[in-house]
Motif scaffolding. Structure first.
Motif, mmCIF file in Angstrom:
data_model
loop_
_atom_site.group_PDB
_atom_site.id
_atom_site.type_symbol
_atom_site.label_atom_id
_atom_site.label_comp_id
_atom_site.label_asym_id
_atom_site.label_seq_id
_atom_site.Cartn_x
_atom_site.Cartn_y
_atom_site.Cartn_z
ATOM 1 N N MET A 1 0.850 -1.175 0.000
ATOM 2 C CA MET A 1 0.000 0.000 0.000
ATOM 3 C C MET A 1 0.900 1.243 0.000
ATOM 4 N N SER A 2 0.555 2.195 -0.870
ATOM 5 C CA SER A 2 1.363 3.413 -0.945
ATOM 6 C C SER A 2 1.043 4.326 0.238
ATOM 7 N N ASP A 3 1.919 5.302 0.454
ATOM 8 C CA ASP A 3 1.728 6.236 1.570
ATOM 9 C C ASP A 3 0.441 7.040 1.398
ATOM 10 N N GLY A 4 0.180 7.461 0.162
ATOM 11 C CA GLY A 4 -1.037 8.224 -0.107
ATOM 12 C C GLY A 4 -2.293 7.405 0.149
ATOM 13 N N ASP A 5 -2.225 6.109 -0.209
ATOM 14 C CA ASP A 5 -3.379 5.230 0.036
ATOM 15 C C ASP A 5 -3.612 5.058 1.532
ATOM 16 N N LEU A 6 -2.529 4.965 2.304
ATOM 17 C CA LEU A 6 -2.652 4.831 3.754
ATOM 18 C C LEU A 6 -3.362 6.057 4.338
ATOM 19 N N ILE A 7 -2.966 7.240 3.888
ATOM 20 C CA ILE A 7 -3.588 8.466 4.402
ATOM 21 C C ILE A 7 -5.052 8.525 3.983
ATOM 22 N N SER A 8 -5.348 8.158 2.743
ATOM 23 C CA SER A 8 -6.741 8.149 2.276
ATOM 24 C C SER A 8 -7.580 7.178 3.087
ATOM 25 N N GLU A 9 -7.019 5.994 3.359
ATOM 26 C CA GLU A 9 -7.743 4.991 4.137
ATOM 27 C C GLU A 9 -7.982 5.482 5.570
ATOM 28 N N LEU A 10 -6.954 6.094 6.154
ATOM 29 C CA LEU A 10 -7.105 6.645 7.506
ATOM 30 C C LEU A 10 -8.148 7.757 7.524
ATOM 31 N N TYR A 11 -8.125 8.594 6.504
ATOM 32 C CA TYR A 11 -9.086 9.695 6.425
ATOM 33 C C TYR A 11 -10.499 9.136 6.401
ATOM 34 N N ALA A 12 -10.722 8.149 5.550
ATOM 35 C CA ALA A 12 -12.053 7.540 5.451
ATOM 36 C C ALA A 12 -12.446 6.844 6.748
ATOM 37 N N GLY A 13 -11.470 6.231 7.420
ATOM 38 C CA GLY A 13 -11.780 5.445 8.602
ATOM 39 C C GLY A 13 -11.878 6.208 9.901
ATOM 40 N N CYS A 14 -11.112 7.282 10.043
ATOM 41 C CA CYS A 14 -11.088 7.898 11.372
ATOM 42 C C CYS A 14 -11.382 9.397 11.385
ATOM 43 N N ALA A 35 -9.198 21.569 12.976
ATOM 44 C CA ALA A 35 -8.050 20.946 13.650
ATOM 45 C C ALA A 35 -7.722 19.595 13.029
ATOM 46 N N VAL A 36 -8.738 18.806 12.756
ATOM 47 C CA VAL A 36 -8.504 17.488 12.159
ATOM 48 C C VAL A 36 -7.984 17.639 10.727
ATOM 49 N N GLN A 37 -8.534 18.578 9.993
ATOM 50 C CA GLN A 37 -8.042 18.816 8.632
ATOM 51 C C GLN A 37 -6.585 19.264 8.656
ATOM 52 N N GLU A 38 -6.246 20.101 9.607
ATOM 53 C CA GLU A 38 -4.857 20.552 9.730
ATOM 54 C C GLU A 38 -3.935 19.373 10.044
ATOM 55 N N ALA A 39 -4.395 18.452 10.882
ATOM 56 C CA ALA A 39 -3.585 17.274 11.206
ATOM 57 C C ALA A 39 -3.348 16.433 9.954
ATOM 58 N N PHE A 40 -4.383 16.231 9.154
ATOM 59 C CA PHE A 40 -4.214 15.459 7.921
ATOM 60 C C PHE A 40 -3.312 16.198 6.930
ATOM 61 N N THR A 41 -3.415 17.512 6.895
ATOM 62 C CA THR A 41 -2.544 18.297 6.013
ATOM 63 C C THR A 41 -1.093 18.106 6.411
ATOM 64 N N ARG A 42 -0.821 18.106 7.682
ATOM 65 C CA ARG A 42 0.554 17.903 8.149
ATOM 66 C C ARG A 42 1.040 16.487 7.856
ATOM 67 N N ALA A 43 0.113 15.529 7.872
ATOM 68 C CA ALA A 43 0.491 14.155 7.521
ATOM 69 C C ALA A 43 0.864 14.071 6.044
ATOM 70 N N LEU A 44 0.192 14.847 5.229
ATOM 71 C CA LEU A 44 0.461 14.830 3.790
ATOM 72 C C LEU A 44 1.801 15.472 3.442
ATOM 73 N N VAL A 45 2.326 16.307 4.328
ATOM 74 C CA VAL A 45 3.604 16.976 4.061
ATOM 75 C C VAL A 45 4.729 15.951 3.963
ATOM 76 N N SER A 46 4.712 14.975 4.834
ATOM 77 C CA SER A 46 5.743 13.929 4.775
ATOM 78 C C SER A 46 5.065 12.566 4.941
ATOM 79 N N PRO A 47 4.452 12.078 3.862
ATOM 80 C CA PRO A 47 3.690 10.834 3.958
ATOM 81 C C PRO A 47 4.554 9.616 4.291
ATOM 82 N N GLY A 48 5.806 9.604 3.878
ATOM 83 C CA GLY A 48 6.688 8.474 4.193
ATOM 84 C C GLY A 48 6.911 8.339 5.683
ATOM 85 N N ARG A 49 7.197 9.456 6.335
ATOM 86 C CA ARG A 49 7.406 9.456 7.789
ATOM 87 C C ARG A 49 6.116 9.088 8.510
ATOM 88 N N PHE A 50 5.004 9.603 8.003
ATOM 89 C CA PHE A 50 3.702 9.324 8.608
ATOM 90 C C PHE A 50 3.372 7.835 8.504
#
Length: 192
Positions: A1-14, A35-50
């Protein structure tokens, strides 16, 4: 699973769950969503680390809570400063002329509107307007000239409409007064 897919899945799930949790913290639904949108935005900045985090949802929650707390502290400081300054000065002019001017300004292209506002309302010289807008002084002069002509036409239309309304009211009033005289003179009263 790619990093972007992980973030998308987390977004949909939580996302909803995090918003509900932050709503309990902030007491404001819009603030919680931001606040939650800002957290996801910060996750998107470095998806590999996330993606390497053991519990990404906990990280998102922590980021969202910290962001909301920081925003609350900044707002509290700002509110304190505003209380010391006192109430804001009354700026709004609700006269018909002022409202007509603002409506006409909104119709103008952005460049002309900005040039007119900065030059005539803020009272900046042409050179400062040019520096503020990042254009040449000649461009500002051109925008001011075109904007003045456009404003004059728009405001003349507004004045003409107002004059026509007043003329129509006066004509109707005069017709009512003259109606009885006209029928006595042999003319037909059209109102009947």
């Amino acid at each position: 699973m790619s990093d972007g897919d992980l973030i998308s899945e987390l977004y949909a799930g939580c996302y909803r769950r995090l918003v509900v949790q932050l709503y309990a913290v902030t007491g404001d639904l819009n603030e919680a969503q931001e606040a939650v949108q800002e957290a996801f935005t910060r996750a998107l900045v470095s998806p590999g680390r996330f993606a390497g985090l053991e519990n990404p949802e906990a990280w998102l929650r922590r980021v969202a809570v910290n962001w909301a707390r920081s925003r609350y502290r900044r707002r509290r400081v700002l509110d304190g400063l505003l209380r010391r300054i006192g109430p804001p000065p009354a700026v709004a002019d609700h006269s018909p002329e002022h409202l007509a001017l603002l409506a006409a300004l909104r119709v103008l292209p952005e460049g002309q509107r900005h040039a007119l506002a900065l030059h005539y309302l803020v009272d900046l010289p042409v050179d400062e307007v040019a520096a503020t807008l990042g254009v040449s002084a000649g461009t500002v002069k051109s925008r001011l000239s075109r904007g003045r002509h456009a404003l004059a036409a728009l405001l003349a239309d507004t004045d003409t409409e107002s004059d026509n309304d007043a003329d129509n009211d006066a004509t109707a009033s005069n017709a009512t007064d003259a109606g009885a005289d006209a029928t006595e003179a042999g003319r037909i009263d059209v109102r009947s």
